[in-house]
Design a protein around this motif. Structure first.
Motif, mmCIF file in Angstrom:
data_model
loop_
_atom_site.group_PDB
_atom_site.id
_atom_site.type_symbol
_atom_site.label_atom_id
_atom_site.label_comp_id
_atom_site.label_asym_id
_atom_site.label_seq_id
_atom_site.Cartn_x
_atom_site.Cartn_y
_atom_site.Cartn_z
ATOM 1 N N ALA A 4 69.235 47.799 -68.417
ATOM 2 C CA ALA A 4 69.289 47.090 -69.592
ATOM 3 C C ALA A 4 68.674 47.744 -70.840
ATOM 4 O O ALA A 4 69.000 47.910 -71.886
ATOM 5 C CB ALA A 4 68.629 45.609 -69.297
ATOM 6 N N ALA A 5 67.525 48.426 -70.374
ATOM 7 C CA ALA A 5 66.657 49.035 -71.735
ATOM 8 C C ALA A 5 67.477 50.268 -72.069
ATOM 9 O O ALA A 5 67.344 50.561 -73.138
ATOM 10 C CB ALA A 5 65.423 49.627 -71.063
ATOM 11 N N SER A 6 68.107 51.084 -71.015
ATOM 12 C CA SER A 6 68.993 52.293 -71.670
ATOM 13 C C SER A 6 70.007 51.688 -72.547
ATOM 14 O O SER A 6 70.461 52.313 -73.336
ATOM 15 C CB SER A 6 69.232 52.888 -70.336
ATOM 16 N N ILE A 7 70.766 50.534 -72.014
ATOM 17 C CA ILE A 7 71.983 50.049 -72.677
ATOM 18 C C ILE A 7 71.562 49.755 -74.052
ATOM 19 O O ILE A 7 72.082 50.295 -75.048
ATOM 20 C CB ILE A 7 72.477 48.911 -71.923
ATOM 21 N N THR A 8 70.262 48.941 -74.197
ATOM 22 C CA THR A 8 69.848 48.438 -75.626
ATOM 23 C C THR A 8 69.494 49.650 -76.492
ATOM 24 O O THR A 8 69.920 49.938 -77.654
ATOM 25 C CB THR A 8 68.336 47.715 -75.483
ATOM 26 N N ALA A 9 68.683 50.838 -75.719
ATOM 27 C CA ALA A 9 68.368 52.116 -76.679
ATOM 28 C C ALA A 9 69.724 52.847 -77.256
ATOM 29 O O ALA A 9 69.689 52.926 -78.254
ATOM 30 C CB ALA A 9 67.697 52.820 -75.873
ATOM 31 N N LYS A 10 70.743 52.740 -76.451
ATOM 32 C CA LYS A 10 72.001 53.794 -76.751
ATOM 33 C C LYS A 10 72.759 52.793 -77.735
ATOM 34 O O LYS A 10 73.151 53.397 -78.769
ATOM 35 C CB LYS A 10 72.761 53.903 -75.357
ATOM 36 N N LEU A 11 72.802 51.582 -77.737
ATOM 37 C CA LEU A 11 73.489 50.629 -78.586
ATOM 38 C C LEU A 11 72.857 50.827 -79.787
ATOM 39 O O LEU A 11 73.496 50.674 -80.991
ATOM 40 C CB LEU A 11 73.930 49.238 -78.159
ATOM 41 N N GLU A 12 71.446 50.553 -79.584
ATOM 42 C CA GLU A 12 70.859 50.870 -81.055
ATOM 43 C C GLU A 12 71.070 51.915 -81.841
ATOM 44 O O GLU A 12 70.993 51.953 -82.974
ATOM 45 C CB GLU A 12 69.423 50.558 -80.796
ATOM 46 N N ALA A 13 71.056 52.977 -81.112
ATOM 47 C CA ALA A 13 71.363 54.408 -81.757
ATOM 48 C C ALA A 13 72.409 54.581 -82.236
ATOM 49 O O ALA A 13 72.689 55.116 -83.458
ATOM 50 C CB ALA A 13 70.719 55.361 -81.062
ATOM 51 N N ALA A 14 73.419 54.153 -81.412
ATOM 52 C CA ALA A 14 75.038 54.407 -81.816
ATOM 53 C C ALA A 14 75.488 53.507 -83.154
ATOM 54 O O ALA A 14 76.228 53.882 -83.709
ATOM 55 C CB ALA A 14 75.876 54.281 -80.427
ATOM 56 N N PHE A 15 74.891 52.355 -82.932
ATOM 57 C CA PHE A 15 75.777 51.129 -84.154
ATOM 58 C C PHE A 15 74.714 50.655 -85.061
ATOM 59 O O PHE A 15 74.982 50.203 -86.087
ATOM 60 C CB PHE A 15 76.424 50.005 -83.259
ATOM 61 N N LYS A 16 73.404 51.061 -84.834
ATOM 62 C CA LYS A 16 72.506 50.378 -85.800
ATOM 63 C C LYS A 16 72.890 48.851 -86.176
ATOM 64 O O LYS A 16 73.019 48.523 -87.196
ATOM 65 C CB LYS A 16 72.210 51.045 -87.289
ATOM 66 N N PRO A 17 73.048 47.984 -85.159
ATOM 67 C CA PRO A 17 73.476 46.533 -85.184
ATOM 68 C C PRO A 17 72.479 45.915 -85.840
ATOM 69 O O PRO A 17 71.210 45.677 -85.693
ATOM 70 C CB PRO A 17 73.743 46.163 -83.630
ATOM 71 N N ASP A 18 72.918 44.539 -86.484
ATOM 72 C CA ASP A 18 72.138 43.478 -87.116
ATOM 73 C C ASP A 18 71.945 42.749 -86.013
ATOM 74 O O ASP A 18 70.703 42.143 -86.047
ATOM 75 C CB ASP A 18 73.003 42.923 -87.824
ATOM 76 N N VAL A 19 72.576 42.480 -84.868
ATOM 77 C CA VAL A 19 72.379 41.588 -83.828
ATOM 78 C C VAL A 19 72.721 42.454 -82.621
ATOM 79 O O VAL A 19 73.653 43.110 -82.676
ATOM 80 C CB VAL A 19 73.100 40.361 -83.814
ATOM 81 N N LEU A 20 71.874 42.491 -81.741
ATOM 82 C CA LEU A 20 72.217 43.078 -80.441
ATOM 83 C C LEU A 20 71.582 42.163 -79.443
ATOM 84 O O LEU A 20 70.450 41.776 -79.238
ATOM 85 C CB LEU A 20 71.542 44.412 -80.332
ATOM 86 N N ASP A 21 72.509 41.816 -78.473
ATOM 87 C CA ASP A 21 72.109 41.216 -77.482
ATOM 88 C C ASP A 21 72.616 41.548 -76.006
ATOM 89 O O ASP A 21 73.970 41.830 -75.946
ATOM 90 C CB ASP A 21 72.571 39.579 -77.310
ATOM 91 N N VAL A 22 71.985 42.145 -75.105
ATOM 92 C CA VAL A 22 72.268 42.735 -73.857
ATOM 93 C C VAL A 22 71.953 41.869 -72.816
ATOM 94 O O VAL A 22 70.580 41.390 -72.612
ATOM 95 C CB VAL A 22 71.574 44.122 -73.588
ATOM 96 N N VAL A 23 73.013 41.029 -72.144
ATOM 97 C CA VAL A 23 72.652 40.183 -71.126
ATOM 98 C C VAL A 23 72.872 40.651 -69.787
ATOM 99 O O VAL A 23 74.163 41.149 -69.716
ATOM 100 C CB VAL A 23 73.441 38.751 -71.425
ATOM 101 N N ASN A 24 71.854 40.559 -68.846
ATOM 102 C CA ASN A 24 72.287 40.942 -67.488
ATOM 103 C C ASN A 24 72.886 39.680 -66.737
ATOM 104 O O ASN A 24 72.168 38.807 -66.473
ATOM 105 C CB ASN A 24 71.025 41.479 -66.645
ATOM 106 N N GLU A 25 74.169 39.761 -66.631
ATOM 107 C CA GLU A 25 74.951 38.740 -65.524
ATOM 108 C C GLU A 25 74.996 38.873 -64.360
ATOM 109 O O GLU A 25 75.746 38.111 -63.742
ATOM 110 C CB GLU A 25 76.150 38.422 -66.508
ATOM 111 N N SER A 26 74.195 39.970 -63.791
ATOM 112 C CA SER A 26 74.449 40.214 -62.388
ATOM 113 C C SER A 26 74.240 39.061 -61.379
ATOM 114 O O SER A 26 74.787 38.923 -60.351
ATOM 115 C CB SER A 26 73.764 41.545 -61.979
#
Lengths: 104, 106
Positions: A4-26
């Protein structure tokens, strides 16, 4: 968890999002407790303006290519522009229930 | 010899609407595949499916074919249109209805 941390870091870097929610639904799937295999990501970014829906999803899949080749088995994506997000009042569709078929 | 890519191409080009999924229309084995089936069923049109759980070569091959990492994958008139999330969004926007009707009428 680390995935989850890696997903968050990569999406932050790639898209500079206003909102980012990474939900583990496993936990709602047929995998061991504590797994990081099924994720939903909600991204609201200016970067998506004038990018068609299919391409937005491709961009997110590409940003997370390593994760998808590795531990991540299901990825649900909500990718909106700030204007679309405001219009939807932040509503995110629910993920479907697991039917138990895949152990991966 | 027929390659996996040939087989996939034949399936998506030989059917107006085609879905690679886990399980069958009657017994989907995954919630995302089930959602895709329910959406396509709502249009009362003919479509064919392929169960990737029964064929690992196609399961991997289709991901390369469309450059899309997950299952389900829906194709309309040979074009990849998306997985579960995109089908839901296009269903809600009415875009999918137009594509399906156009394909059915072609």
């Amino acid at each position: 968890g680390p995935v989850a941390a890696s997903i968050t870091a990569k999406l932050e870097a790639a898209f500079k999002p206003d909102v980012l929610d990474v939900v583990n639904e496993s936990a709602s799937h047929n995998v061991p407790r504590g797994s990081e295999s099924h994720f939903k990501v909600v991204l609201v970014a200016h970067a998506f303006a004038s990018v068609p829906l299919l391409e937005r999803h491709r961009l997110v899949n590409e940003a997370l290519a390593d994760e998808l080749k590795g531990p991540v088995h299901a990825l649900s994506i909500v990718a909106k522009t700030p204007a679309q997000w405001a219009k939807a009042s932040g509503a995110v569709p629910p993920s479907p229930p697991c039917l138990g078929g895949s152990k991966a | 010899m027929e390659t996996t890519e040939d087989r996939i191409k034949a399936m998506v080009e030989g059917n107006k609407i085609f879905l690679f999924m886990k399980g069958s229309k009657l017994f989907p084995q995954c919630g995302f595949s089930n959602t895709a089936v329910q959406i396509l069923n709502s249009y009362n049109v003919e479509y064919e499916t392929f169960d990737v759980l029964a064929d690992n070569a196609v399961r991997d091959g289709v991901k390369t074919y469309s450059n899309w990492p997950t299952i389900p994958q829906c194709y309309i008139e040979g074009e990849f249109v998306g997985g579960c999330d995109l089908l839901i969004e296009m269903y809600q926007s009415g875009e999918l209805s137009e594509m399906v009707e156009k394909a059915a009428a072609s």
